[in-house]
Motif scaffolding. Structure first.
Motif, PDB file in Angstrom:
ATOM      1  N   ALA A 126       1.009  -1.088   0.393  1.00 59.35           N
ATOM      2  CA  ALA A 126       0.069  -0.169  -0.094  1.00 59.35           C
ATOM      3  C   ALA A 126       0.480   1.401  -0.031  1.00 59.35           C
ATOM      4  N   PHE A 127       1.873   1.821   0.853  1.00 59.60           N
ATOM      5  CA  PHE A 127       2.769   2.557   0.671  1.00 59.60           C
ATOM      6  C   PHE A 127       3.240   2.720  -0.579  1.00 59.60           C
ATOM      7  N   VAL A 128       3.068   1.643  -1.674  1.00 57.22           N
ATOM      8  CA  VAL A 128       3.944   1.554  -3.012  1.00 57.22           C
ATOM      9  C   VAL A 128       3.252   3.018  -3.358  1.00 57.22           C
ATOM     10  N   THR A 129       1.937   2.808  -3.433  1.00 60.57           N
ATOM     11  CA  THR A 129      -0.054   3.647  -3.730  1.00 60.57           C
ATOM     12  C   THR A 129       0.914   5.711  -3.491  1.00 60.57           C
ATOM     13  N   ALA A 151       6.036 -13.059   1.390  1.00 61.29           N
ATOM     14  CA  ALA A 151       6.568 -13.557  -0.236  1.00 61.29           C
ATOM     15  C   ALA A 151       5.887 -13.092  -1.125  1.00 61.29           C
ATOM     16  N   SER A 152       5.091 -13.131  -1.318  1.00 60.39           N
ATOM     17  CA  SER A 152       4.263 -13.341  -2.837  1.00 60.39           C
ATOM     18  C   SER A 152       3.710 -11.481  -3.105  1.00 60.39           C
ATOM     19  N   ILE A 153       3.077 -10.998  -1.327  1.00 66.63           N
ATOM     20  CA  ILE A 153       3.075  -9.332  -1.976  1.00 66.63           C
ATOM     21  C   ILE A 153       4.061  -9.440  -1.732  1.00 66.63           C
ATOM     22  N   LEU A 154       5.751  -8.921  -1.338  1.00 69.94           N
ATOM     23  CA  LEU A 154       6.233  -8.528  -1.122  1.00 69.94           C
ATOM     24  C   LEU A 154       6.850  -8.192  -2.701  1.00 69.94           C
ATOM     25  N   ALA A 155       6.780  -9.527  -3.233  1.00 73.54           N
ATOM     26  CA  ALA A 155       7.163  -9.505  -4.654  1.00 73.54           C
ATOM     27  C   ALA A 155       6.260  -8.847  -5.878  1.00 73.54           C
ATOM     28  N   ILE A 156       5.354  -8.755  -5.283  1.00 71.63           N
ATOM     29  CA  ILE A 156       3.912  -7.510  -6.311  1.00 71.63           C
ATOM     30  C   ILE A 156       4.593  -6.511  -5.910  1.00 71.63           C
ATOM     31  N   ALA A 157       4.576  -5.724  -4.665  1.00 73.80           N
ATOM     32  CA  ALA A 157       5.217  -4.544  -5.050  1.00 73.80           C
ATOM     33  C   ALA A 157       6.616  -4.095  -4.837  1.00 73.80           C
ATOM     34  N   ALA A 158       7.699  -5.275  -5.105  1.00 73.19           N
ATOM     35  CA  ALA A 158       8.405  -4.702  -5.884  1.00 73.19           C
ATOM     36  C   ALA A 158       8.489  -4.572  -7.789  1.00 73.19           C
TER      37      ALA A 158
END
Lengths: 323, 503
Positions: B154-157, B472-479
């Motif tokens: 969400a911080f990516v937003t 791990a999957s969510i972090l991968a999406i963020a990256a």
């Protein structure tokens, strides 16, 4: 001039009103009861206050009640207002409970409940120690053994730090000889998120009021290891902590207080009113519905209890490193 | 099939004249309180709890459900027209919605928000009826470590609302995180940044921050500009309703917003705000006209509005299937169950099918009612913008002040509102974006608490964020969300470079 005249008119009105109030007193003890709730609408204290109104009206003890909510910090925000602005007012009560004793100590508030007038303790809720259905812990001993082996490996979920759940965990740890600050307590913002963490097996165990867990236990999703009550409870298939060999008993109690500076007569009037309510079938009916254990205690006994309880909670919060 | 039968019996309960009346009262009341910044559905339902002593349970829950959905509709109206979010879930709506209104497209913004809410609310409610057990199983798999990763995503937003200068944007974000940290720390019970002020112990309400920055700050800015001359009157451009182009730009965001909002709403620590941020970010990425974002892009209204209504439906999933209240409103609705002697829990669906299915059917009916209430109102609402600026802004100030006082009747909150308003004015004057502040206030404390919960549970082991599959999957999406556009740009520029060389 206008100010003076308004004041006079106001005084006359108040006089007239109190005269009417006096007449009404033949039928009812109190015409309008004012209840100060130092928490937001909808919470436990607010529900207790609103249930008191229903029970008192049902038992024809009062004409009606006026409820004021001043939410914040487990009552620490509302208390100064009750002490300063409600001073000496009859027919007024404040809701409070064990949580407020703890919150005032933890927040290093200069105020304490000894500054208001104790009227009565009303209800209590015992706490339960539960584990997810698939947990290897079958008994309290399994739990305390694991705790003794390595407290950091046994995360326990509950409400905010320093609240009744955290206090009970601290007491259990102390009773079995584990240093209280070592326990790994995971604070959640309420019963819902804490139960979710238990159902998802994110934590090893959880502590909260039994009412929060009751339905999950009935559905077989959580298992009760023990309860913090003084004796076994009907319909709950679990020992008390004492029976299980942990010398701890804890009730998350709620009670009412009158403002500071009330006359002995005003105090007696409130004690009588609340005692009558607590004995009324209307009140007992509500307690049954809400799963509240009525643990009525009034006047001087309540004041003594409060003093002892404050010392006990201060000690445990100190052990936990929170006071 | 069984669910369909139950739903039909639910409609039989909900369609009685008396229950329809409760539904209508709830929807109307909900819309009204949604419009006021301080009054939310939780407080309103709490004040209406005594009604449970008078009416039967089904009627009371139909009323409460109407209030709950209605507030989501009402909250967006003031966000769009007055830049004053009525609910924290509609803060993101103000970003593009108010810009659209200033560009003369208030009607279209209100319409896409109402229809989007309807679409999302209907799909979400059907989701409760048919998907609840599946969704709740997945939602419970999320632990604090996974939530922390979700917050990272969400911080990516923030990058979508940074504005022209990253330094300004990030300083605004950190101001927000700091505001969010004020108050008693959940994990240790200690007060932080309260400077001995009792009123700050419970933290700073995000609504006060949003109303202060957006409404009060904006008003002060307008007033200061007026002194130096110039008074803009907002003309209505084009049709009152959505154009064909606006329709075609809205429907995909509605569906995407629903797809994000419903599952996150169903997560115990999900809430309604995070899906609106994620939806906003996603729409900006997917938009064919990303340059319009920040100047009134309709996708930025359609997506987040759908997301917040879908999450409102999602919140009811753990409440009805497990008896778990995951928002303030749900907690109060559960306490209403208790005063009827109904114990909400995993057995609720089997012990009280009439109540649960009646409630679900009422939510569907309520959605139709809300659309019918809100669409014709658009013509009335947009007239508000014809009010001369000095009167309009004076009105906004009054409105913001009363609403804030309504939150906890505390004069301290009013002082806070105007202090934050002054900060908002200065930020506007010196060209700092205000949206990152709000993201910081909401996400900062959530991320912090989940991080620390995760650390306590893992006994201080940092690797949990990478060893748990969900996290791990969510972090991968963020990256991916951060890196993909850069890589794409790089590849595209190389290719066009190659093309130039070739030609």
């Amino acid at each position: 001039m206008i100010t003076k005249r308004t004041l006079l008119a106001g005084a006359a009105t108040v006089g007239a009103l109190s005269a009417f109030g006096f007449q009404g007193a033949n039928a009812q003890t109190v015409d309008v009861l004012k209840i100060f709730v130092p928490a937001a609408p909808g919470g436990g204290w607010d529900q207790t206050a609103r249930s008191m109104e229903v029970a008192m009206r049902g038992a024809k003890l009062i004409g009606g009640a006026q409820i004021t909510n001043v939410p914040g910090a487990g009552g620490a925000v509302g208390l100064p207002q009750f002490i300063n602005q409600w001073k000496g007012q009859g027919n007024s009560l404040m809701m409070a409970g064990m949580v407020m004793v703890g919150s005032l100590i933890a927040n290093k508030s200069p105020l304490s409940l000894s500054q208001v007038t104790p009227i009565a303790r009303l209800t209590g809720e015992f706490q339960a120690l539960v584990v997810p259905a698939g947990s290897p812990f079958k008994t309290v001993k399994d739990f305390t053994d694991a705790l003794k082996a390595d407290p950091t490996k046994v995360p326990v979920a509950g409400g905010s730090a320093g609240g009744s759940d955290h206090i009970l965990l601290g007491m259990i740890a102390k009773a079995v000889g584990v240093p209280a600050p070592k326990v790994s307590y995971v604070a959640f913002s309420g019963g819902g998120p804490a139960i979710a963490a238990l159902l998802g097996s994110q934590v090893a165990a959880g502590i909260s009021g039994y009412g929060e867990f009751g339905e999950q236990v009935k559905a077989g999703k959580l298992r009760v290891l023990a309860i913090s009550a003084d004796k076994r409870q009907l319909g709950i298939d679990a020992p008390t902590l004492k029976e299980a060999g942990v010398d701890v008993e804890l009730f998350n109690w709620r009670g009412v207080f009158a403002p500071p500076g009330v006359t002995p007569a005003q105090r007696k009037e409130m004690v009588d009113l609340v005692s009558k309510m607590a004995a009324s079938p209307e009140w007992l009916e509500i307690c049954k519905k809400q799963d509240w254990t009525p643990i009525t205690m009034v006047g001087d006994d309540y004041a003594k209890f409060l003093e002892a309880e404050t010392t006990r909670i201060r000690d445990i919060l100190k052990d936990l490193g929170l006071a | 099939m069984e669910s369909l039968q139950h739903l039909a019996s639910g409609f039989a309960v909900a369609l009685t004249p008396i229950n329809l009346m409760w539904c209508l009262i709830g929807c109307t009341l909900g819309t009204a309180i949604g419009v006021l910044p301080g009054l939310g559905p939780a407080l309103t339902i709490a004040l209406l709890l005594p009604i449970t002593f008078k009416v039967e349970p089904t009627a009371a829950f139909i009323l409460f459900a109407g209030i709950y959905y209605g507030a989501m509709y009402g909250g967006s109206t003031t966000s769009i027209l007055l830049n004053t979010p009525g609910e924290s879930a509609t803060i993101v709506t103000a970003l593009e919605g108010n810009k659209m209104a200033r560009g003369g497209r208030a009607g279209a913004a209100l319409a896409t928000s109402a229809i989007g809410s309807f679409v999302a609310g209907t799909i979400g409610t059907l989701g409760i009826a048919f998907l609840a057990p599946v969704v709740v199983d997945i939602a419970l798999k999320f632990g604090p470590a996974d939530y922390f990763s979700l917050m990272v995503l969400a911080f990516v937003t923030v990058s979508a609302v940074l504005g022209s200068s990253a330094i300004r944007g990030l300083s605004a974000l950190f101001l927000g995180i700091w505001l969010g940290l004020i108050g008693i720390d959940l994990q240790t019970g200690q007060a932080r940044f309260t400077f001995g002020v009792q009123e700050l112990l419970d933290g700073v309400n995000v609504i006060i921050v949003a109303v202060g920055l957006f409404a009060v700050g904006e008003t002060l800015y307008m007033a200061s500009r007026r002194l130096s001359g110039g008074d803009e009157i907002i003309p209505l451009r084009g049709s009152l309703w959505m154009t064909k182009e606006e329709w075609s730009r809205s429907w995909k965001p509605w569906l995407r917003g629903t797809a994000i909002g419903f599952p996150i709403g169903a997560m115990p620590a999900g809430g309604a705000e995070i899906p609106t941020f994620l939806s906003y970010f996603m729409e900006k990425k997917f938009s064919k006209k990303p340059e319009e974002f920040g100047h009134g892009a309709i996708e930025g209204v359609a997506g987040p509005e759908a997301a917040n209504n879908a999450s409102a439906a999602g919140v009811l999933v753990p409440m009805l299937t497990l008896g778990l209240p995951t928002s303030a409103t749900a907690a109060i609705m559960l306490s209403a169950f208790q005063s009827y002697g109904i114990n909400p829990g995993p057995m609720l669906l089997t012990t009280q099918p009439q109540l649960v299915w009646g409630l679900i059917a009422s939510l569907l009916i309520g959605n139709v009612m809300l659309l019918a209430l809100n669409l014709p109102m658009i013509a009335v609402w947009v007239k508000m913008l014809h009010i001369p600026a000095p009167l309009l802004y004076a009105g906004i100030l009054v409105f913001a002040t009363i609403g804030t006082y309504g939150i906890s009747q505390s004069p301290f909150d009013l002082v806070l509102l105007y202090v934050i308003g002054t900060i908002g004015f200065l930020m506007r004057r010196y060209d700092f974006p205000t949206a990152p502040v709000i993201i910081g206030v909401i996400l900062g404390p959530l991320a912090e608490q989940n991080f620390r919960q995760a650390m306590t549970i893992s006994a201080g082991d940092w690797t949990v964020f990478f060893t748990r599959p969900l996290s791990a999957s969510i972090l991968a999406i963020a990256a991916f969300a951060i890196l993909a556009p850069k890589v794409y740009e790089l590849v595209a520029s190389r290719r066009s470079g190659a093309l130039i060389v070739k030609s």
